[in-house]
Each structure stands twice: as C-alpha cells, then as structure tokens.
Design a protein around this motif. Structure first.
Motif, PDB file in Angstrom:
ATOM      1  N   THR A   2     -41.656 -45.700 -38.431  1.00  0.00           N
ATOM      2  CA  THR A   2     -41.359 -46.596 -39.531  1.00  0.00           C
ATOM      3  C   THR A   2     -40.382 -47.657 -39.053  1.00  0.00           C
ATOM      4  O   THR A   2     -39.317 -47.339 -38.509  1.00  0.00           O
ATOM      5  CB  THR A   2     -40.763 -45.839 -40.723  1.00  0.00           C
ATOM      6  N   ILE A  21     -48.814 -52.696 -38.203  1.00  0.00           N
ATOM      7  CA  ILE A  21     -49.621 -51.822 -39.061  1.00  0.00           C
ATOM      8  C   ILE A  21     -50.923 -51.445 -38.371  1.00  0.00           C
ATOM      9  O   ILE A  21     -51.350 -50.282 -38.400  1.00  0.00           O
ATOM     10  CB  ILE A  21     -49.886 -52.502 -40.416  1.00  0.00           C
ATOM     11  N   GLU A  22     -51.541 -52.417 -37.714  1.00  0.00           N
ATOM     12  CA  GLU A  22     -52.808 -52.117 -37.031  1.00  0.00           C
ATOM     13  C   GLU A  22     -52.605 -51.217 -35.823  1.00  0.00           C
ATOM     14  O   GLU A  22     -53.556 -50.592 -35.356  1.00  0.00           O
ATOM     15  CB  GLU A  22     -53.486 -53.431 -36.648  1.00  0.00           C
ATOM     16  N   ALA A  23     -51.370 -51.132 -35.330  1.00  0.00           N
ATOM     17  CA  ALA A  23     -51.059 -50.202 -34.238  1.00  0.00           C
ATOM     18  C   ALA A  23     -50.669 -48.820 -34.756  1.00  0.00           C
ATOM     19  O   ALA A  23     -50.335 -47.932 -33.966  1.00  0.00           O
ATOM     20  CB  ALA A  23     -49.934 -50.768 -33.372  1.00  0.00           C
ATOM     21  N   GLY A  24     -50.696 -48.652 -36.088  1.00  0.00           N
ATOM     22  CA  GLY A  24     -50.449 -47.338 -36.669  1.00  0.00           C
ATOM     23  C   GLY A  24     -49.038 -47.105 -37.180  1.00  0.00           C
ATOM     24  O   GLY A  24     -48.698 -45.983 -37.579  1.00  0.00           O
ATOM     25  N   HIS A  25     -48.211 -48.137 -37.210  1.00  0.00           N
ATOM     26  CA  HIS A  25     -46.839 -47.987 -37.683  1.00  0.00           C
ATOM     27  C   HIS A  25     -46.742 -48.265 -39.181  1.00  0.00           C
ATOM     28  O   HIS A  25     -47.596 -48.945 -39.768  1.00  0.00           O
ATOM     29  CB  HIS A  25     -45.911 -48.949 -36.928  1.00  0.00           C
ATOM     30  N   GLN A  26     -45.676 -47.731 -39.798  1.00  0.00           N
ATOM     31  CA  GLN A  26     -45.347 -48.055 -41.180  1.00  0.00           C
ATOM     32  C   GLN A  26     -44.296 -49.170 -41.165  1.00  0.00           C
ATOM     33  O   GLN A  26     -43.388 -49.155 -40.325  1.00  0.00           O
ATOM     34  CB  GLN A  26     -44.797 -46.835 -41.926  1.00  0.00           C
ATOM     35  N   THR A  48     -54.906 -55.601 -43.519  1.00  0.00           N
ATOM     36  CA  THR A  48     -54.712 -54.298 -42.872  1.00  0.00           C
ATOM     37  C   THR A  48     -55.153 -53.120 -43.721  1.00  0.00           C
ATOM     38  O   THR A  48     -55.216 -51.987 -43.214  1.00  0.00           O
ATOM     39  CB  THR A  48     -53.221 -54.103 -42.531  1.00  0.00           C
ATOM     40  N   ALA A  50     -53.365 -51.780 -45.833  1.00  0.00           N
ATOM     41  CA  ALA A  50     -52.156 -50.969 -45.987  1.00  0.00           C
ATOM     42  C   ALA A  50     -51.076 -51.844 -46.602  1.00  0.00           C
ATOM     43  O   ALA A  50     -50.860 -52.975 -46.162  1.00  0.00           O
ATOM     44  CB  ALA A  50     -51.694 -50.424 -44.644  1.00  0.00           C
TER      45      ALA A  50
END
Length: 343
Positions: A2, A21-26, A48, A50
């Motif tokens: 995060t 976000i596209e790399a998987g982070h919040q 995204t 998200a």
C-alpha cells in the motif's frame, strides 16, 4: 504494497497511480486538489478497474498525514505534492518554500512518527541550472536559477541528510526533465489551470482551437534550427521509473538518478511532430528569449539504466499522438462530461 501518493491526482501523480495499480499495488491518494481535479480519480478507476483511496488534505498537515499512513497501513510514499511553476515561484517565493520545503519536512516527520521508511521524491532537472556540460549527469554542479528549482534542491539536501543520519529511511530522488504525453487511453492527461506554462499542453490547446498560436521564445540559439532543445520524456515512462525506483529501495537505501530520454528535441521539432500527429498545421510566432532559458538541456541516463534497469521507450511521435488523443477527446480538459469520453 500500500503506497501513499501525495499529489496523486496531479498530472504525473495520476499516471503513476495507474502504473502502481496495474502492478498490483494499493494506492492512497493524498491531495488538496489545488491544482488538480477529483474527476481524475474516477478516470483512474475506469482505466484500472480499481478505486484508489482518496484523502483530501494538505501535505503540510503532519497529523493528517500520520493518521492516513497509519489507518491505511501504508508501506511507502511517493511524493509529488508541491507547487511547480517557475514563473510563479519568482513572484511568490515564500509560498514555494512553505509548500515545497516545509510540506516535504512535514511529510518526512509524519513518516517517522508512524515508522514508514520508503520514500520516492519527485525532484527536477531544474536543480542543475545552466549546463556546464552536456549531457547532464547526476554529479553535474547544482545551481538552480529559480525559487522553484532551489526548493527542489533544498528538499534533496534535506533528504540526503536524513538518509545519512538513520537507517530507518530508504530514499530515492528522481530528477526528471520535461514530462509530456498522456495515458494511451486518452482518459487522463495534462490539464493545467489557466495559461499553460509548459510547451506541450500549449501546443495541444492551439491544435484544439483554444489558443491562436504557439509562442516560440527565441530562434537565435546555437542549435540546429535556432530554437531551444529539451529532453522530452513520456509521462508513462516516468511513471514506470517511479515503480522501478520503489522496487530498487529493497536493495539500496539511497539513490539519486535522472529520468529522461538522453536525447534533445527542439521546440520546432515538437511543433512539427505534433502537427503530424493531429493532422493539421500548428501556427506559431517567434518571440524574444525569456530570462533564464538556455539553449540545450538533456539528461545522461546511464545511471538510471544501471541501477533501475530503466530506459525511456516512447518516442516523440508517441508523446504527441497520446497528447492529441487526450486533448481532442477532452477539449476542455477535465471539464468535459465523463460519459462523453470513450476508453
């Protein structure tokens, strides 16, 4: 992970949020929206799928930053929040020192309060000032010629000393050159308030009919076509550089690197490339040089490649095509009705 992104609704911040976000982070966007628009957040979600958390707040508010970091269990911060107009900084230097320097200090203190140690700082090539040699390497002398540039250098020096004083912080300082371009979707882009101070959004507004012509300040420089040469780098390449820097802090506690293409393009090069991208002539007029402008300015990028494995991949035509896609679909910037914009 995060990550708090201060100024995350701004031009470079919003594109970096998409990359994160596209790399998987919040992502937790911390922004006072003095130079940005809440519509940006909705556009990030459309791209995204998200929704980032949004906290409306000022980076000078240490208590709110501390509470936000703790509440959302943030593990790192990318710091974009700050004022960035060279001309405005000359007229209002105290405003720039208060926002950019004191704001950065409050942020670092808040991070220290809650034990968050990873920080990526958005600096600028303006810290170098008038080039002594080219390309500009990271060890080039620092002599910024505006209050804006000096605030960036003061923060760099503060962060360097913080990193030297404790092992609780891991800090990356990124000096980037001339950010341009927009996300390929055309959903987010550069939407400056008032008259754009940077060249690319000014050209885009001329192309879309909002302004009559481009002013080119100086055509008698010692360059191939007489106009100034700058290192234009696509904003999505910059966004990926921030992600790489954040990842690199797991291996090294402190870095300072340039983010640029290592190539210079003249003002006329950019005008002509944009004309080709939008399919229409871009009218321009030559004006007198501006105080503080230099003939050529471009980065040495070897260190970024060596440390981060990062290179800019997008060319000038990509920068212009993506900017035109954004501007033509959003002729009034984020003032357009969102449903009128297609992905």
């Amino acid at each position: 992970m995060t990550i708090m992104v201060t100024g995350g609704a701004g031009y470079i911040g919003s594109h970096t949020c998409v990359e994160l976000i596209e790399a998987g982070h919040q992502v937790v966007i911390f922004d006072n929206f003095c130079n940005s628009n809440i519509e940006v957040v909705r556009r990030i979600e459309r791209i995204t799928s998200a929704a980032p958390v949004v906290v409306r707040g000022d980076v000078r508010d240490r208590d709110l930053i501390s509470a936000t970091l703790a509440k959302h269990r943030c593990e790192a911060v990318i710091h974009f929040a700050g004022l960035k107009s060279v001309a405005e900084s000359v007229s209002h230097p105290l405003l720039y020192y208060e926002n950019n320097v004191l704001g950065s200090m409050s942020l670092v203190q808040a991070m220290q309060d809650v034990g968050v140690g990873k920080l990526v700082f958005s600096s600028s090539a303006t810290v170098y000032g008038d080039p002594v040699f080219l390309p500009l390497t990271e060890d080039h002398p620092k002599s910024p010629y505006s209050p804006y540039g000096r605030t960036k250098l003061v923060v760099e020096e503060m962060l360097t000393e913080v990193a030297q004083s404790t092992n609780r912080f891991k800090i990356a300082i990124l000096r980037y050159f001339n950010p341009v371009g927009c996300h390929v979707s055309g959903l987010i882009g550069e939407d400056p308030l008032g008259v754009p101070s940077n060249l690319m959004p000014f050209i885009a507004q001329v192309a879309v009919g909002r302004r009559p012509h481009v002013n080119i300040f100086g055509n008698d420089y010692n360059t191939p076509d007489g106009t100034g040469i700058r290192d234009y780098v696509h904003v999505m390449d910059l966004a990926s550089g921030h992600l790489r820097a954040l990842e690199h802090l797991s291996r090294q506690d402190f870095i300072q690197v340039n983010l640029g293409t290592g190539r210079g393009s003249s003002v006329l090069d950019l005008v002509q490339a944009f004309s080709k991208a939008c399919g229409k002539d871009i009218p321009f007029v030559f004006s007198a040089r501006r105080d503080g402008d230099v003939a050529s300015y471009y980065a040495a990028t070897d260190l970024a490649h060596k440390l981060l494995g990062w290179r800019a991949t997008r060319k000038l035509h990509d920068m212009c095509a993506d900017t035109w896609r954004w501007q033509s679909r959003n002729p009034n910037g984020y003032g357009i009705v969102p449903d009128q914009v297609s992905a």
